[in-house]
Design a protein around this motif. Structure first.
Motif, short mmCIF file in Angstrom:
data_model
loop_
_atom_site.label_atom_id
_atom_site.label_comp_id
_atom_site.label_asym_id
_atom_site.label_seq_id
_atom_site.Cartn_x
_atom_site.Cartn_y
_atom_site.Cartn_z
N SER A 12 36.15 -27.36 -160.49
CA SER A 12 35.82 -27.23 -161.83
C SER A 12 35.67 -28.66 -162.75
N ARG A 13 35.35 -29.76 -161.88
CA ARG A 13 34.87 -30.91 -163.04
C ARG A 13 33.47 -31.10 -162.91
N ARG A 14 32.82 -30.22 -163.88
CA ARG A 14 31.41 -30.03 -163.80
C ARG A 14 30.88 -31.16 -164.13
N PRO A 15 31.21 -31.82 -165.21
CA PRO A 15 30.40 -33.20 -165.58
C PRO A 15 30.42 -34.27 -164.70
N GLN A 16 31.59 -34.43 -164.08
CA GLN A 16 31.63 -35.34 -162.99
C GLN A 16 30.78 -34.90 -161.61
N ALA A 17 30.75 -33.62 -161.28
CA ALA A 17 29.80 -33.39 -160.25
C ALA A 17 28.42 -33.52 -160.81
N GLU A 18 27.88 -33.08 -162.05
CA GLU A 18 26.53 -33.30 -162.17
C GLU A 18 26.13 -34.79 -162.25
N GLY A 19 27.25 -35.70 -162.65
CA GLY A 19 26.78 -37.13 -162.57
C GLY A 19 26.55 -37.63 -161.25
N ALA A 20 27.23 -37.04 -160.33
CA ALA A 20 27.40 -37.59 -158.63
C ALA A 20 26.07 -36.73 -158.28
N ALA A 51 16.27 -31.52 -150.80
CA ALA A 51 16.38 -30.00 -150.83
C ALA A 51 17.97 -29.64 -150.94
N MET A 52 18.76 -30.34 -150.04
CA MET A 52 20.14 -29.96 -150.18
C MET A 52 20.77 -30.29 -151.36
N ILE A 53 20.68 -31.41 -151.90
CA ILE A 53 21.18 -31.77 -153.18
C ILE A 53 20.43 -30.78 -154.41
N LEU A 54 19.16 -30.48 -154.31
CA LEU A 54 18.86 -29.66 -155.25
C LEU A 54 19.40 -28.03 -154.92
N ASN A 55 19.47 -27.72 -154.01
CA ASN A 55 20.54 -26.47 -153.79
C ASN A 55 21.85 -26.68 -154.26
N ASN A 56 22.41 -27.86 -154.30
CA ASN A 56 23.83 -27.83 -154.80
C ASN A 56 23.68 -27.89 -156.35
N ILE A 57 22.73 -28.67 -156.96
CA ILE A 57 22.57 -28.48 -158.25
C ILE A 57 22.29 -27.14 -158.96
N GLY A 58 21.65 -26.43 -158.04
CA GLY A 58 21.44 -25.00 -158.45
C GLY A 58 22.72 -24.20 -158.64
N ILE A 59 23.29 -24.51 -157.38
CA ILE A 59 24.68 -23.60 -157.50
C ILE A 59 25.72 -24.12 -158.67
N LEU A 60 25.56 -25.46 -159.01
CA LEU A 60 26.41 -26.03 -160.18
C LEU A 60 26.02 -25.28 -161.46
N GLU A 68 17.53 -22.06 -161.74
CA GLU A 68 16.15 -21.55 -161.13
C GLU A 68 15.29 -22.75 -160.63
N GLY A 69 15.13 -23.56 -161.49
CA GLY A 69 14.15 -24.63 -161.18
C GLY A 69 14.63 -25.38 -160.06
N ALA A 70 15.75 -25.84 -160.01
CA ALA A 70 16.25 -26.44 -158.67
C ALA A 70 16.13 -25.78 -157.50
N TYR A 71 16.57 -24.38 -157.52
CA TYR A 71 16.37 -23.52 -156.54
C TYR A 71 14.93 -23.30 -155.88
N LYS A 72 14.01 -23.11 -156.90
CA LYS A 72 12.75 -23.12 -156.52
C LYS A 72 12.19 -24.27 -155.88
N GLU A 73 12.49 -25.35 -156.33
CA GLU A 73 11.90 -26.62 -155.61
C GLU A 73 12.56 -26.93 -154.33
N ALA A 74 13.90 -26.60 -154.19
CA ALA A 74 14.72 -26.69 -152.85
C ALA A 74 14.26 -25.60 -151.83
N LEU A 75 13.73 -24.33 -152.39
CA LEU A 75 13.05 -23.28 -151.52
C LEU A 75 11.80 -23.67 -150.81
N ALA A 76 11.09 -24.33 -151.90
CA ALA A 76 9.85 -24.80 -151.27
C ALA A 76 9.83 -25.79 -150.32
N ILE A 77 10.87 -26.88 -150.40
CA ILE A 77 10.93 -27.60 -149.31
C ILE A 77 11.65 -27.08 -147.97
#
Length: 670
Positions: free
Chosen positions: A578-586, A610-619, A630-639
């Motif tokens: 649950s350290r979301r700002p640090q997660a987003e930065g990484a 695609a995997m990083i976009l997937n993880n950003i979508g989860i975050l 939704e934007g991150a998931y869609k880009e990941a799904l296309a790949i």
């Protein structure tokens, strides 16, 4: 007598035209024979060991032949039978001379010295015919009849070594060493050169029989003598000096004393540059060999720009030589192309790597078709390297085909010569294990890894300095597979054993082994995260990240992909704690790197993107930033859809997950 374009150009006063014609025809046959010998005595896939440079060997054959010819004619007396043998030799009829000398030897048993001389002459004739197996018993008998004659002893030892009778060669060279030590003490000017030569020969033999401390002692004493001789008479003795320096450099490299290896190689290179400036035809091949060897060492110590410079200079020389004489120099050209391909791959220039590998492979296929015994080992090496590259660029069917062809060759070679080829067999098994894992064939992956591990444990028990790095690699890979199959205690055991080895190696040689240390730390961090030991996971990730930041600062092309993967892993850990700002930065830093990498090489890096976009979508789903999710998931799904069309077993599960997540988000959005 032999020029360095690889063709035999004979200009030897005192040798008849008929005999010279015979020599020229037989030397052409010797090219293939020497190459087979080098392949069978293989020490390193990227390095011709102990001066086994083909043209140096070919020149030595010709010069030795001429010396034997003159010695034999001088030795034969003028009685009727020996005069007849002499006439036949001068006409190039060596078969007829051998028959006469054989008849004469049968009549001379009572006269020991004459019998020894005739036996020696018979051996010389067989060597003029390049019939090593027939020469050996004649030389052995001459030495038995007259053990005090050093010419007989030298011929017997050298021929026994060529015939791989190492015990006989060592015994005679050891006796000669004692004789030359005694004579050199009384007459240094006459005998110190031959003393150095005998020490160098013994060093080569000790190296071939894996007695590296004895080899080192012999080389170092030979080097000291040759330094002293070269200081007094550079024109006569400096050409001998770099060969011993090169041999010592190979030994230092084989025992992981890379700074000492570098010193020896660089001194040899400096001498070859000086010699090649004065006589390019004679020394440019040796200059290219020295550059190639130094390039290997620079690559081993992660000084990739210097390695590239050395390889490219060697490649330019070898292209020029191969253009003039393909038969002699295309093997060396392929060797440097292969090494340059490895470097391009290590610096993520994958299209250039593929070009170099494919050119090398085409040469080795052609050579192996004509001379399988000499070139099938090199063909297997080229296939293995191309398999790695295909795997790196997600062309997994091509990778599997290359690995399986390499594996079939290496199994056959290892069955005939385990000591020489089991290390290579383990390498291809390890690579095939990675591919099976990447294509979700986990039982096959485990079988390949475990067979590789068994071989590497055995090798590392006998030679830790040479094989503990490979053992750590397979342990690391097996740890990944155990984790994938939820056998987490076994995974932890494999990772921790690998980590202990890599910490020890990196403490001794940081430049060579810190990248491997970071890899295992990253993998152990993943396992700690999976077993909810989050503080340990964070410690492992952060240590890996610090190493990769340092490496990427020095060589961004080679290490930014690893930096991005570790940032992604650390982002995952920050998310679950649950350290979301640090997660987003990484994640954002990893995403920026992967976008850049995928723009340059989509095949290699779009899966990571695609995997990083997937993880950003989860975050983004957790703090209710649903449009960004939704934007991150869609880009990941296309790949992932595109990847799953090629490799459904690998990527379809991720497609299913993302489709379900997007459906859930649509329901949650007013």
């Amino acid at each position: 007598m032999v020029n360095n374009s690889g063709t035999v150009t004979i200009n030897c006063p005192g040798i008849s035209k008929e005999a010279l014609n015979f020599l020229q025809s037989r030397l052409a046959e010797q090219i293939s024979a020497i190459r087979r010998e080098m392949a069978e005595a293989k020490a390193d896939a990227r390095l011709l060991r102990n001066q086994n440079d083909l043209i140096d060997r070919l020149r030595a054959e010709a010069e030795g032949w001429a010396q034997r010819y003159h010695d034999l004619l001088a030795q034969l007396s003028t009685d009727d039978q020996t005069a007849q043998a002499r006439t036949l030799i001068e006409k190039g009829d060596l078969d007829g001379a051998a028959r006469i000398l054989g008849t004469l030897a049968e009549r001379q048993d009572a006269d020991i010295r004459r019998a020894a001389a005739t036996k020696y002459s018979q051996g010389q004739v067989e060597m003029l015919r390049f019939a090593i197996s027939k020469a050996l018993p004649h030389y052995r008998r001459a030495h038995q009849l007259d053990p005090t004659n050093t010419n007989y002893a030298e011929a017997y030892a050298a021929t026994a070594y060529r015939a791989r009778d190492y015990g006989a060669a060592e015994a005679v060279w050891t006796d000669l060493l004692a004789i030359y030590r005694d004579r050199a003490a009384r007459d240094p000017a006459a005998y110190r050169p031959v003393l150095a030569m005998t020490l160098n020969n013994l060093g080569v033999l000790y190296g071939d029989t894996n007695r590296l401390p004895q080899a080192e002692g012999a080389y170092e004493e030979a080097l000291a003598i040759r330094r002293e001789l070269a200081a007094r008479d550079p024109a006569a003795y400096r050409p001998d000096l770099p060969s011993t320096l090169n041999n010592l450099g190979v030994l230092y490299r084989d025992t992981n004393r890379l700074p000492q290896a570098e010193g020896a190689y660089e001194e040899a290179l400096a001498i070859y540059r000086e010699l090649a400036a004065r006589d390019p035809a004679a020394y440019r091949p040796s200059l290219a060999m020295a550059l190639n060897n130094l390039g290997v060492l620079y690559s081993d110590t992660n000084r990739l720009p210097q390695a590239e410079g050395a390889y490219e200079e060697a490649l330019a020389i070898r292209r020029e030589l191969a253009a003039r004489d393909p038969a002699a120099y295309r093997p060396n050209l392929a060797s440097t192309l292969n090494n340059l391909g490895i470097l391009y791959r290590d610096t993520n220039r994958l299209p250039q790597a593929e070009g170099a590998y494919e050119e090398a492979l085409a040469i080795y296929r052609e050579l192996a078709a004509r001379d399988p015994a000499a070139y099938r080992p090199s063909l297997a090496m080229a296939l293995n390297n191309l398999g790695v590259l295909y795997s790196d660029t997600n062309r997994l069917p091509q990778a599997e085909g290359a690995y399986e062809e390499a594996l079939a060759i290496r199994r056959e070679l290892a069955a005939r010569d385990p000591a020489a080829y089991r290390p290579d067999l383990a390498m291809t098994l390890n690579n095939l294990g990675i591919l099976y894992r990447d294509t979700n064939r986990l039982p096959q992956a485990e079988g390949a890894y475990e067979e590789a591990l068994a071989i590497r444990r055995e090798l590392a028990a006998r030679d830790p300095a040479a094989y503990r790095p490979d053992l750590a690699m397979t342990l690391n890979n097996l740890g990944i597979l155990y984790r994938d199959t939820n056998r987490l205690p076994q995974a932890e055991g494999a990772y921790e054993e690998a980590l202990a080895i890599r910490r020890e190696l990196a403490a001794r040689d940081p430049a060579a082994y810190r990248p491997d240390l970071a890899m295992t730390l990253n993998n152990l961090g993943i396992l700690y995260r999976d077993t909810n030991r989050l503080p340990q996971a964070e410690g492992a990730y952060e240590e890996a990240l610090a190493i990769y930041r340092e490496l990427a600062a020095r060589d961004s092309a080679a290490y930014r992909p690893d930096l991005a993967r570790t940032l992604n892993n650390l982002g995952n850990l920050y998310t679950v704690t649950s350290r979301r700002p640090q997660a987003e930065g990484a994640y954002r830093e990893a995403l920026a790197i992967c976008r850049e990498l995928a723009a340059r090489d989509p095949d290699a890096y779009r899966p990571d993107l695609a995997m990083i976009l997937n993880n950003i979508g989860i975050l983004y789903t957790a703090p209710n930033r649903l449009p960004q999710a939704e934007g991150a998931y869609k880009e990941a799904l296309a790949i992932f859809r595109e990847l799953a069309a090629q490799y459904p077993a690998v990527h379809q599960a991720r497609v299913d997950f993302l489709e379900a997540e997007l459906a859930r988000l649509r329901k949650a959005t007013p």
